[in-house]
Design a protein around this motif. Structure first.
Motif, PDB file in Angstrom:
ATOM      1  N   GLY A  12       0.805  -1.223   0.000  1.00 37.76           N
ATOM      2  CA  GLY A  12       0.000   0.000   0.000  1.00 37.76           C
ATOM      3  C   GLY A  12       0.834   1.268   0.000  1.00 37.76           C
ATOM      4  O   GLY A  12       0.291   2.366  -0.147  1.00 37.76           O
ATOM      5  N   ASP A  13       2.142   1.145   0.153  1.00 37.92           N
ATOM      6  CA  ASP A  13       3.018   2.304   0.058  1.00 37.92           C
ATOM      7  C   ASP A  13       3.635   2.326  -1.336  1.00 37.92           C
ATOM      8  O   ASP A  13       3.566   1.341  -2.082  1.00 37.92           O
ATOM      9  N   PHE A  14       4.270   3.454  -1.672  1.00 39.01           N
ATOM     10  CA  PHE A  14       4.696   3.643  -3.058  1.00 39.01           C
ATOM     11  C   PHE A  14       6.207   3.571  -3.242  1.00 39.01           C
ATOM     12  O   PHE A  14       6.673   3.578  -4.390  1.00 39.01           O
ATOM     13  N   VAL A  15       6.966   3.516  -2.124  1.00 36.97           N
ATOM     14  CA  VAL A  15       8.412   3.706  -2.248  1.00 36.97           C
ATOM     15  C   VAL A  15       9.171   2.693  -1.389  1.00 36.97           C
ATOM     16  O   VAL A  15       8.728   2.325  -0.281  1.00 36.97           O
ATOM     17  N   ASN A  40       0.017   5.270   8.780  1.00 38.03           N
ATOM     18  CA  ASN A  40      -0.315   6.605   9.301  1.00 38.03           C
ATOM     19  C   ASN A  40       0.606   7.688   8.779  1.00 38.03           C
ATOM     20  O   ASN A  40       0.636   8.793   9.317  1.00 38.03           O
ATOM     21  N   ARG A  41       1.362   7.369   7.751  1.00 33.54           N
ATOM     22  CA  ARG A  41       2.108   8.372   6.997  1.00 33.54           C
ATOM     23  C   ARG A  41       1.539   8.451   5.588  1.00 33.54           C
ATOM     24  O   ARG A  41       1.171   9.514   5.117  1.00 33.54           O
ATOM     25  N   ARG A  42       1.504   7.322   4.896  1.00 31.88           N
ATOM     26  CA  ARG A  42       0.926   7.264   3.554  1.00 31.88           C
ATOM     27  C   ARG A  42       0.005   6.067   3.381  1.00 31.88           C
ATOM     28  O   ARG A  42      -0.629   5.909   2.345  1.00 31.88           O
ATOM     29  N   VAL A  43      -0.039   5.214   4.402  1.00 34.16           N
ATOM     30  CA  VAL A  43      -0.843   3.992   4.337  1.00 34.16           C
ATOM     31  C   VAL A  43      -1.801   3.995   5.519  1.00 34.16           C
ATOM     32  O   VAL A  43      -1.387   4.205   6.658  1.00 34.16           O
ATOM     33  N   ALA A  44      -3.088   3.768   5.244  1.00 35.14           N
ATOM     34  CA  ALA A  44      -4.070   3.746   6.321  1.00 35.14           C
ATOM     35  C   ALA A  44      -3.924   2.463   7.132  1.00 35.14           C
ATOM     36  O   ALA A  44      -3.574   1.410   6.598  1.00 35.14           O
TER      37      ALA A  44
ATOM     38  N   GLY B 330       4.519   9.159  -8.522  1.00 35.61           N
ATOM     39  CA  GLY B 330       5.352   8.692  -7.423  1.00 35.61           C
ATOM     40  C   GLY B 330       6.531   9.614  -7.171  1.00 35.61           C
ATOM     41  O   GLY B 330       6.895   9.884  -6.017  1.00 35.61           O
ATOM     42  N   LEU B 333       5.162  12.560  -5.268  1.00 37.22           N
ATOM     43  CA  LEU B 333       4.871  12.240  -3.869  1.00 37.22           C
ATOM     44  C   LEU B 333       6.169  12.112  -3.085  1.00 37.22           C
ATOM     45  O   LEU B 333       6.294  12.577  -1.952  1.00 37.22           O
ATOM     46  N   GLY B 334       7.166  11.484  -3.709  1.00 36.29           N
ATOM     47  CA  GLY B 334       8.459  11.328  -3.044  1.00 36.29           C
ATOM     48  C   GLY B 334       9.143  12.662  -2.789  1.00 36.29           C
ATOM     49  O   GLY B 334       9.642  12.927  -1.697  1.00 36.29           O
ATOM     50  N   TYR B 337       7.092  14.494  -0.054  1.00 32.62           N
ATOM     51  CA  TYR B 337       7.208  13.933   1.297  1.00 32.62           C
ATOM     52  C   TYR B 337       8.601  14.171   1.867  1.00 32.62           C
ATOM     53  O   TYR B 337       8.757  14.496   3.039  1.00 32.62           O
ATOM     54  N   TRP B 369      -2.971   6.724  -5.958  1.00 37.24           N
ATOM     55  CA  TRP B 369      -2.142   7.779  -5.374  1.00 37.24           C
ATOM     56  C   TRP B 369      -2.943   8.618  -4.375  1.00 37.24           C
ATOM     57  O   TRP B 369      -2.414   9.055  -3.337  1.00 37.24           O
ATOM     58  N   CYS B 372      -2.797   7.627  -0.679  1.00 39.95           N
ATOM     59  CA  CYS B 372      -1.632   8.108   0.097  1.00 39.95           C
ATOM     60  C   CYS B 372      -1.871   9.551   0.519  1.00 39.95           C
ATOM     61  O   CYS B 372      -1.609   9.931   1.677  1.00 39.95           O
ATOM     62  N   VAL B 375      -4.169   9.992   3.584  1.00 36.42           N
ATOM     63  CA  VAL B 375      -3.526   9.836   4.896  1.00 36.42           C
ATOM     64  C   VAL B 375      -2.753  11.114   5.241  1.00 36.42           C
ATOM     65  O   VAL B 375      -2.810  11.608   6.371  1.00 36.42           O
ATOM     66  N   CYS B 407       3.143   2.101  -8.133  1.00 34.82           N
ATOM     67  CA  CYS B 407       1.778   2.444  -7.746  1.00 34.82           C
ATOM     68  C   CYS B 407       1.443   1.825  -6.384  1.00 34.82           C
ATOM     69  O   CYS B 407       1.709   0.641  -6.168  1.00 34.82           O
ATOM     70  N   PRO B 408       0.837   2.603  -5.468  1.00 37.35           N
ATOM     71  CA  PRO B 408       0.532   2.068  -4.142  1.00 37.35           C
ATOM     72  C   PRO B 408      -0.601   1.042  -4.144  1.00 37.35           C
ATOM     73  O   PRO B 408      -0.828   0.381  -3.148  1.00 37.35           O
TER      74      PRO B 408
END
Lengths: 87, 502
Positions: A12-15, A40-44, B330, B333-334, B337, B369, B372, B375, B407-408
């Motif tokens: 669920g995160d992207f990186v 709780n940063r980018r993932v629920a 991405g 977002l990177g 963040y 996206w 993310c 949140v 992709c998340p």
């Protein structure tokens, strides 16, 4: 006891993120450290689920009590952390 | 005495050449610098550049161009656009100048290498003008931001960025070192002028110029569209070189050079141009989405030009087309963040209205996206800004130096695209952001194997203290340039209103 760096991909995160863990830690503790950088940063959160760790190409997760030192993981190996239903 | 007509002497002067008699051909044109690849000198002499210019014409035209651009700048300086521009627009300018100005200087070195070491005299002639062009581009893209140094040190990064270990600057330098500074003259003509310049720079310099004009930044619009008129000329050096390679049975080699340079250029554009077009440009001023610009300039035009030359689409074309839907989202977002690690203030570009636009241009954005950003938005609304900042490093690709990302995934649990591509080489583990980046490494591993990414440096103790502060200092960033949210989170207010109403 030694610290090893790992490449952590959290569901669920992207990186991919750098995570350092003591090799005496359990997989449950490793999952918790990885979660601290994603949930709780980018993932629920997913209430009712627990976390489990595996290598990207494996189907099976390590048992939560397995220690990093016994897992075969070495520095800068890639792991995935997933939300799973509790046992 | 009347002057000869240009047509009576041009062909003599454009192809000035001679057969060496005091030194060998190899001494005059060392293979590592020249890249002649065993093709005879007389065959290189058939090189026919499509765009021809004489030196007096060059001087006259360039002088007019500069007079035009500098006078627009002077006239608009009193307008003080910079003081009333939207913060996202300033971020575009600061990121652009820092990422690109010294890359132009590197390109002038590449042109100079062709001017001396290309075996094709027409290439040497055109590259002489190309070196002048790139010197112009480096100078003008340092001079313009310099006027703003009194306003903020972020403008000083036009000169500073590529001298630092800052990660985005490293990615820029990694690309230009590979396709320019570390290559022979023929490879430069193909990788820099054909793949990078005809492929991608139209995006940054013309696509962005359209947005700039819309945003009212006529100084920048005039500057970059003027720069691109030079590009249209010197970017044509690669085509004739490709033709000669293919005629001499070296199509595979030519294809490989194009494939490497195209992908590496794509990845840099995904982190610079993608966020600029889809997130930093004020919503009302966005002419097209990044994907739409890429479709027009790259997928349609460039692919056609590759085939016209007798090459194939790069082997990874389907991977590239899929990446158009995700990679730059991405990268944005990177960057946002990890914003303290860049020298500009990233605009989140995730307000209520902007997310509607993103959903329209990229159907499904909100369910991937957007989750993310949900949140992040929730944390910001609760005042938990600490949760919108990182406590570890991303792992960067050993090739493109950018975060490894994907992709998340969707709310139904499908579509998670984050994968790390690993290779063991010489006893060391290398991680890549795509199978294409890994493939590039495998083509010439000795070329890349010794490089250390920011993460490698961190793990080896080169960053001290081994903290975020230590990493920021290692990257040459000083507190007054640490990136912050461009609008100080003003974009969350629309969500606050929506929640009150519901």
């Amino acid at each position: 006891m030694a610290q090893i760096p790992l490449v952590a991909n959290f569901q669920g995160d992207f990186v991919s993120q750098l995570v350092a863990i003591d090799d005496s830690a359990t997989m449950a503790e490793l999952a918790g450290v990885c979660a601290s950088h994603s949930v709780n940063r980018r993932v629920a959160e997913q209430p009712g689920k627990t976390l489990a760790v595996k290598r990207p190409d494996d189907d099976a997760f390590w048992p939560a009590s397995t220690r990093v030192a016994d897992s075969g993981l070495t520095a800068m190996d890639v792991i995935e952390v997933h939300f799973v239903d509790p046992d | 005495m009347s002057k000869l007509d240009r047509s009576e002497w041009y062909d003599l002067t454009r192809a000035t050449t001679w057969s060496p008699s005091y030194v060998t051909e190899e001494q005059l044109f060392p293979e590592s610098l020249s890249g002649g690849r065993g093709i005879p000198l007389e065959d290189w002499s058939t090189y026919d550049e499509p765009y021809k210019v004489t030196y007096p014409e060059y001087v006259s035209v360039q002088r007019e161009k500069d007079a035009g651009v500098y006078s627009v700048k002077a006239a608009l300086e009193r307008d003080k656009f910079v003081e009333r521009a939207e913060p996202g627009w300033l971020s575009i300018l600061q990121a652009h100048y820092g990422g690109i100005a010294l890359g132009e200087y590197a390109a002038s070195l590449g042109e100079a290498r062709m001017a001396r070491f290309a075996k094709a005299p027409g290439n040497r002639n055109m590259a002489t003008f190309g070196a002048l062009d790139e010197t112009r581009h480096g100078q003008i893209q340092l001079f313009f931001p310099h006027a703003n140094i009194k306003r903020s040190h972020r403008w000083d990064w036009a000169q500073k960025a590529l001298h630092t270990q800052e990660w985005a600057a490293t990615a820029s330098r990694s690309l230009f070192d590979d396709i320019i500074l570390a290559r022979d003259a023929v490879s430069i003509s193909i990788m820099l002028t054909f793949a990078f310049e005809t492929g991608f720079t139209n995006m940054q310099f013309l696509g962005l110029a359209a947005d700039a004009a819309e945003a009212g930044d006529h100084t920048f619009a005039s500057l970059i569209s003027s720069v691109q008129t030079d590009e249209a000329r010197h970017a044509q050096q690669g085509g004739p070189a490709l033709k000669i390679l293919i005629e001499h049975g070296k199509k595979d080699e030519a294809q490989r050079l194009v494939d490497i340079a195209f992908w590496r250029s794509w990845r840099l554009f995904s982190v610079l141009t993608g966020p600029m077009m889809d997130y930093y440009t004020p919503l009302a001023d966005r002419q097209q989405s990044f994907k739409e610009f890429m479709q027009e300039w790259i997928v349609d035009q460039f692919d056609r030009s590759i085939k016209d030359l007798g090459l194939d689409s790069p082997w990874y074309w389907d991977i590239f087309l899929r990446e158009l839907n995700d990679t730059h989202h991405g990268m944005h977002l990177g960057v946002w963040y990890w914003r303290p690690t860049v020298w500009w203030n990233p605009a989140a570009g995730a307000s209520v209205e902007e997310r509607d636009w993103l959903e329209e241009k990229y159907p499904g954005w909100n369910d991937t996206w957007g989750r993310c950003w949900d949140v992040i938005t929730d944390n910001a609304l609760r005042g938990r800004f600490d949760k919108t900042l990182p406590e570890t490093l991303p792992v960067v690709c050993a090739m493109n130096q950018l975060p490894i990302l994907g992709c998340p995934g969707k709310s139904d649990g499908t579509g998670w695209g984050l994968r790390t591509y690993t290779l063991e080489y010489g006893g060391r583990k290398y991680h890549f952001g795509s199978e294409v980046d890994r493939w590039i490494f495998e083509q010439e591993p000795h070329h890349y194997a010794g490089h250390k990414t920011l993460v490698d440096n961190f793990l080896e103790g080169a960053i001290q203290p081994a903290t975020l502060e230590g990493a920021l200092a290692f990257m040459g960033l000083t507190p007054e340039v640490f990136g912050e949210d461009a609008t100080d989170f003003a974009w969350i207010e629309g969500f606050r209103e929506l929640r009150k109403a519901s």
